[in-house]
Design a protein around this motif. Structure first.
Motif, short mmCIF file in Angstrom:
data_model
loop_
_atom_site.label_atom_id
_atom_site.label_comp_id
_atom_site.label_asym_id
_atom_site.label_seq_id
_atom_site.Cartn_x
_atom_site.Cartn_y
_atom_site.Cartn_z
N ASP A 39 0.29 -1.43 -0.03
CA ASP A 39 0.25 -0.24 0.53
C ASP A 39 1.26 1.58 0.09
N LYS A 40 2.42 0.92 -0.21
CA LYS A 40 3.02 2.14 -0.88
C LYS A 40 3.94 1.90 -1.31
N THR A 41 4.98 2.53 -1.56
CA THR A 41 6.45 2.70 -2.94
C THR A 41 7.48 1.60 -1.37
N VAL A 42 7.64 0.93 -2.69
CA VAL A 42 8.96 -0.39 -2.41
C VAL A 42 9.97 -0.09 -3.07
N ARG A 43 10.93 -0.33 -1.97
CA ARG A 43 12.65 0.22 -3.40
C ARG A 43 13.27 -1.72 -3.23
N ILE A 44 13.94 -1.72 -4.24
CA ILE A 44 14.34 -2.68 -4.62
C ILE A 44 15.79 -2.27 -4.68
N VAL A 45 16.64 -2.67 -3.40
CA VAL A 45 17.97 -2.11 -3.23
C VAL A 45 19.37 -3.02 -4.38
N ILE A 46 19.83 -2.35 -5.69
CA ILE A 46 20.68 -2.77 -6.19
C ILE A 46 22.03 -2.37 -5.65
#
Length: 334
Positions: A39-46
């Protein structure tokens, strides 16, 4: 006279009885999360700067999950430390499904290379979500090297130990350990030239600064087709469609050279299993037969789309394999 507020114990009994009667909805659970994930932004750490294969696959995974789950998924590039800076940040993130990570073979190489200096436990501090794809490695030589197949290459290396050199993006990188694995399996001695990153490795190989290298098929295929480099063998069990004339290492007599760079999605340990399964289902469907499958193939990758358990098993196998290669080669991190 107002009714007294129920104690927590009384409330649990009320909820138990209401649930038994199918009336759980009649008792609102104050503080419980009602909204569905995400229900909010998801971050994908690279764990790399922008650009490169891992970054490309992380962003492609973000686009795929955003389309499937209807919420923003964004890339968060955190390069440095041989991928340990970004990966440590992921390990320390809240296990709520809103911070994920895209990792590659360095994730499974670093435990054997760094040992106790690794600032996290690769096998305990993360929850595997899916092995997204692999990328075939190809062994190439500069055209000035007068060999046209693996047998001739090995014969030349054995006749003049140390006369052949290869470059890589650095000590402990995937291409470095692919070369070390080849040397161990074939019983040859070659020189390794570590670079500070992969940007100029192929440029220097094309210029004849060293004789051979390992790199992914997507990286080298155009140079091979143009005759600027000569391909001797590929690492998958089957020949790759982009280079159908190039034999596998198994066909050429060295089945033990089986390295395949992997790219997968993980989360911090402790993420609810339901979220892991939701992410896996959304990603795996597209990787196996959807738009992401088509795009990965076009980029030269081999789509996988594994289950979490399959990816976890693969991580364990790769950690053990590379630890043995590092130990046998007495490789020391820079």
């Amino acid at each position: 006279m107002p009714m007294p507020m129920p104690t927590p114990t009384t409330r649990r009994h009320l909820l138990h009885h209401a649930t038994a009667l199918g009336l759980g909805a009649a008792l609102p659970l104050h503080g419980a999360r009602a909204a569905a994930y995400p229900d909010k932004t998801v971050r994908i750490v690279i764990p790399y700067p922008a650009g490169g294969a891992t970054d490309n696959l992380g962003r492609l995974s973000a686009q795929t999950l955003q389309a499937a789950l209807g919420q923003s998924f964004i890339a968060d590039n955190r390069g440095g430390g041989g991928t340990t800076i970004g990966t440590r940040a992921l390990a320390q993130s809240a296990p709520d499904g809103y911070t994920l990570g895209m990792v590659d073979s360095s994730f499974t190489i670093n435990p054997g290379l760094l040992g106790a200096r690794l600032p996290y436990d690769t096998l305990k501090d993360f929850a595997p979500i899916s092995l997204v794809a692999t990328a075939p490695f190809v062994l190439v030589v500069h055209p000035s090297v007068p060999v046209h197949d693996l047998a001739a290459f090995l014969a030349r290396a054995k006749a003049a130990p140390g006369s052949l050199a290869y470059g890589s993006a650095g000590v402990g990188s995937g291409p470095h350990l692919a070369g070390e694995l080849l040397a161990q399996q074939a019983g040859i001695a070659v020189q390794h030239i570590p670079y500070k990153g992969g940007g100029t490795v192929i440029t220097d190989l094309l210029g004849g600064q060293f004789q051979f290298a390992f790199a992914t098929v997507p990286t080298l295929v155009e140079h091979i087709r143009a005759g600027r480099l000569r391909a001797l063998a590929v690492t998958p069990r089957q020949r790759v469609p982009q280079l159908p004339e190039v034999p596998t290492f198994a066909e050429a007599g060295l089945p033990g050279v089986d390295t395949m760079p992997l790219f997968g999605l993980i989360a911090p340990a402790g993420v609810p299993a339901a979220i892991v399964e939701q992410l896996n289902a959304a990603l795996r469907q597209s990787v196996r037969q959807g738009e992401m499958h088509t795009r990965l193939k076009a980029m030269g990758f081999e789509p996988v789309g594994s289950t979490p358990a399959e990816f976890g098993q693969r991580i364990g196998e790769e950690v053990a394999k590379w630890a043995a290669v590092v130990r046998k080669g007495n490789i020391q991190a820079e």
